[in-house]
Design a protein around this motif. Sequence first.
Motif, mmCIF file in Angstrom:
data_model
loop_
_atom_site.group_PDB
_atom_site.id
_atom_site.type_symbol
_atom_site.label_atom_id
_atom_site.label_comp_id
_atom_site.label_asym_id
_atom_site.label_seq_id
_atom_site.Cartn_x
_atom_site.Cartn_y
_atom_site.Cartn_z
ATOM 1 N N ILE A 232 0.853 -1.331 -0.068
ATOM 2 C CA ILE A 232 -0.007 -0.125 0.057
ATOM 3 C C ILE A 232 1.162 1.024 -0.045
ATOM 4 C CG2 ILE A 232 -1.615 1.353 1.497
ATOM 5 C CD1 ILE A 232 -3.086 -1.089 2.207
ATOM 6 N N VAL A 233 0.611 2.138 -1.026
ATOM 7 C CA VAL A 233 1.079 3.529 -0.858
ATOM 8 C C VAL A 233 0.014 4.813 -0.725
ATOM 9 C CG1 VAL A 233 2.301 5.033 -2.388
ATOM 10 C CG2 VAL A 233 3.087 2.680 -2.360
ATOM 11 N N VAL A 234 0.468 5.385 0.240
ATOM 12 C CA VAL A 234 -0.572 6.628 0.386
ATOM 13 C C VAL A 234 -0.130 7.767 -0.452
ATOM 14 C CG1 VAL A 234 -1.789 7.974 2.042
ATOM 15 C CG2 VAL A 234 -1.303 5.444 2.628
ATOM 16 N N THR A 235 -0.966 8.647 -1.095
ATOM 17 C CA THR A 235 -0.783 9.854 -1.780
ATOM 18 C C THR A 235 -1.535 10.768 -1.343
ATOM 19 O OG1 THR A 235 -1.945 9.204 -3.663
ATOM 20 C CG2 THR A 235 0.414 8.592 -3.649
ATOM 21 N N VAL A 236 -1.282 12.045 -1.423
ATOM 22 C CA VAL A 236 -1.963 13.415 -1.006
ATOM 23 C C VAL A 236 -2.272 14.272 -2.219
ATOM 24 C CG1 VAL A 236 -2.320 15.281 0.623
ATOM 25 C CG2 VAL A 236 -1.254 12.785 1.478
ATOM 26 N N GLY A 237 -3.512 14.881 -2.399
ATOM 27 C CA GLY A 237 -3.522 15.769 -3.418
ATOM 28 C C GLY A 237 -4.695 16.168 -3.723
ATOM 29 N N GLU A 238 -5.233 17.229 -4.287
ATOM 30 C CA GLU A 238 -6.470 17.940 -4.572
ATOM 31 C C GLU A 238 -7.321 17.251 -5.677
ATOM 32 O OE1 GLU A 238 -6.847 22.131 -4.761
ATOM 33 O OE2 GLU A 238 -4.581 22.303 -4.454
ATOM 34 N N ASP A 254 -20.589 21.658 3.871
ATOM 35 C CA ASP A 254 -20.369 22.923 4.419
ATOM 36 C C ASP A 254 -19.007 23.331 4.845
ATOM 37 O OD1 ASP A 254 -20.012 21.182 6.415
ATOM 38 O OD2 ASP A 254 -21.161 22.096 7.990
ATOM 39 N N ASN A 255 -17.868 22.514 4.471
ATOM 40 C CA ASN A 255 -16.744 22.830 4.704
ATOM 41 C C ASN A 255 -16.199 23.475 3.527
ATOM 42 O OD1 ASN A 255 -14.030 22.748 5.093
ATOM 43 N ND2 ASN A 255 -13.710 20.511 5.862
ATOM 44 N N ALA A 256 -15.862 24.640 3.591
ATOM 45 C CA ALA A 256 -15.174 25.442 2.203
ATOM 46 C C ALA A 256 -13.918 25.114 1.993
ATOM 47 C CB ALA A 256 -15.458 27.035 2.506
ATOM 48 N N GLU A 257 -13.307 24.533 2.891
ATOM 49 C CA GLU A 257 -11.896 24.277 2.614
ATOM 50 C C GLU A 257 -11.587 22.711 1.822
ATOM 51 O OE1 GLU A 257 -9.765 24.106 6.422
ATOM 52 O OE2 GLU A 257 -9.873 26.394 6.495
ATOM 53 N N LEU A 258 -12.360 22.061 1.826
ATOM 54 C CA LEU A 258 -12.323 20.905 0.913
ATOM 55 C C LEU A 258 -12.259 21.286 -0.761
ATOM 56 C CD1 LEU A 258 -15.368 18.577 2.004
ATOM 57 C CD2 LEU A 258 -12.903 18.371 2.737
ATOM 58 N N PRO A 259 -11.287 20.431 -1.379
ATOM 59 C CA PRO A 259 -11.111 20.444 -2.616
ATOM 60 C C PRO A 259 -12.606 20.166 -3.580
ATOM 61 C CG PRO A 259 -9.424 19.091 -1.791
ATOM 62 C CD PRO A 259 -10.452 19.352 -0.779
ATOM 63 N N GLN A 260 -12.387 20.831 -4.915
ATOM 64 C CA GLN A 260 -13.615 20.687 -5.608
ATOM 65 C C GLN A 260 -13.718 19.354 -5.857
ATOM 66 O OE1 GLN A 260 -15.450 23.198 -6.643
ATOM 67 N NE2 GLN A 260 -16.970 21.515 -6.845
ATOM 68 N N ALA A 261 -12.836 18.391 -5.845
ATOM 69 C CA ALA A 261 -13.208 16.999 -6.313
ATOM 70 C C ALA A 261 -13.982 16.314 -5.089
ATOM 71 C CB ALA A 261 -11.788 16.160 -6.547
ATOM 72 N N SER A 262 -13.416 16.662 -3.891
ATOM 73 C CA SER A 262 -14.161 16.376 -2.710
ATOM 74 C C SER A 262 -15.690 16.705 -2.546
ATOM 75 C CB SER A 262 -13.626 16.458 -1.354
ATOM 76 O OG SER A 262 -12.354 15.594 -1.473
ATOM 77 N N GLN A 263 -15.883 18.008 -2.844
ATOM 78 C CA GLN A 263 -17.107 18.692 -2.827
ATOM 79 C C GLN A 263 -18.062 17.801 -3.963
ATOM 80 O OE1 GLN A 263 -18.211 21.054 -1.056
ATOM 81 N NE2 GLN A 263 -16.674 22.210 -0.392
#
Length: 760
Positions: A232-238, A254-263
């Motif tokens: 397993i490899v974990v990566t982080v990105g928007e 309601d979390n405005a700090e989430l990236p658009q992909a998560s929204q």
Amino acid sequence: MRKRNLTVLFSTATILLLAAPNLSTVANDLTPATTSTSATTPMSRGQSQLVSFRQSGSEMRLEGEDAVRELTFYLSPDQAATGGALRLSYTNAVSVLPDDGTVDVELNGKPLSSFPIRSPHGPTTHDLPVAANDLVAGWNSVRIRARQHHRIDCSIDATYELWSQFDPLVSGFVALVAAKDGDLASLLSVGRNGDAATEIRLIAKPETARLALRDSLALMQTLALILGRNDIVVTVGELEGTGPGIDLHVGDLDNAELPQASQDALAGAPRGLSVRRNDAGRYAVTMRASGQAETQALLLAAVNGPLQPLIRANKLAASRSIVDGSEPGTHELSGVGYKTSPFSGRLFQTSFDVVMPADFYPGDYATVDLHLNAATAPGLAAGTQILVRVNERAAASQMLHDPEGVRLEDKPLELPLRAFHPGVNHVRILAELPTASDLACDPAARDESRSRFLMLQETTVTIPPLARAGRLPDLAAFAGKSFPFAGSGAFDIYVDAPTPARLGSALTVLARMAISAGHPLPVELKIGRPDPAKTTGNILVVNADGGAAQSAALTVPKGHRLHMPATDELVTASIGDTGPSSDSEALLNAFQVETKLDEEKLSAKRRITAWLSAAATTVNRWLTYREIGDDVHIEMQDRLISVRQSQVPEGDAVWTVVSAADETSLSLGVAALTRPGTWTALEGEESVIRRSDLELVNRKPQAYSFFPITDTSPANLRRLAAAWLSDNFLVYVALVVLLMGGFGWWVGYMVPRKGVRTVE
């Protein structure tokens, strides 16, 4: 309050992950599906799905003349009921003789098919049809056996050139139907990326990653445990990733700090934990919740609900592949997958893993006994023997040469406990079986119908009572059992900068630690460098600027040390300061080498001292199972990444520091460090990955310290004393000489004067 909630969550998850499953319940979870469509039905590309094997690439490599591997894959009830095909893609060594190389395949204990080994110049793929009545809903087991011989060389050494490698990206089970969208169990079929790794990608903005990842760490570790893979490899990105893998979205709209992909992902997801299959075999896992408290509650509900059968099945599958060394007992090799099979080649080999507890203290107070039940055929040549290697070091041997053959019934081979370490230990049994006809080396005259060796599956391994006291530094315990981070207390991970590469590397190490511990670890992510004066508790430090010297240069208080003889005259991998030595020091070292006297010009005192030092070094190596190759000098520019443990002065806290010179080195180094074979080989005080060949070099400490001892029973204290004396051999010899001298003085001086009475 937040850390208390974390502790409650992880304690409950730990109980579910570690509790022994009820076999009847597990059997109900894995009920075979009803026979439906025949596997010979043509597969539609739009509906079929490749279900990957759980095992990584290193576990799909078959080496030697007769090698066996067990592979597993998971099917939903619908997939098991419709059948499919087992897809095996492989390439083999050029040295393999194509005339008689064969792969035999069994599925769930039944013979499935065979095919020749004839693919030295590139991969060849075989699709083996599977009927529905040969499959089960849940975990299915595939047993692959490769029998292969050398083209031109009949020596035993040539058998090491034989291999067949199966491709983890292409191989798997081709199901006629895809798993239902929304089924959490469908994650077990996720494929691997181009680096042959299983990717979990946390979707977050780097500038707000600390807060965004706070709620994701528990879910990420839970997914790693459910997958049960060691690649397993974990990566982080928007942005979401591409190709096979898992994208993890945590939060609420309601979390405005989430990236658009998560929204976008959370907008169409129900509240709680859900999964959706996207294009290219990629999965989106969403945890829609507001705040940490709700996230924890919903994750706990999933662990108690739909994830529970997966956890139970994983626990049961893992227990069948290892020998558990935590408790004394005898284990048959049949329990770890070995099956009796006659062997007609020159080098027989089989292996199994023994998992020792984190607080296992190795020493010469007992042995692990391997009781062999085996036989050799008449007519074998001189040199016939059995060898046992533990962690790739020779541990025991037994000569078997007899013109009339040898039969062994419960023949004990004692494996020293010092050859083992906490965590995963790889034990390999080899039998060298030469014959006079091997010298002629005529492949056409080879008689495969006449076996040379047979080892029964009733061969057993007995684990003795162990001395229990955690030692530090000990990276073997860290890699094998996440010691000392696997307790119920929370700890911190420090990352020097919130960049995607640094965060991904730190979380990859965390995922590997969770798999080693067998349960999620309560952890908090912090950005920056720890302050030794203000930091309490165990911490993990990951940095990519080569500045770990100040963090890692913590010394152990002398009062807590268990000293070992420091007589090693070889230069070992450097630790501590990461910068180069001063010019004056280099000139001084060069001057001493240049002006060193020849041995014949040394004084008698210096020659005797040098001889004693060399003898003590040899004895110390022998006692600690260290080889010449264990001490290797590594130039600073060749150090890709290092991991080192130190104990904080005046306390029990432990710092584990993962350090590289830059982000690129950190990413490459963590990928190499967490490879299945490399991770379980970590041991000692510091482990370094060399830049030149990505190989691992371990450096053992000159002194250990005890972690707080929990078992204070007389039996455990006796074993600890024996282990400590075996570590400090010179102290043991001094005590023996002192006792013998005292006894001699008593017999020669006291008895004649005080012990005899004269009668007049």
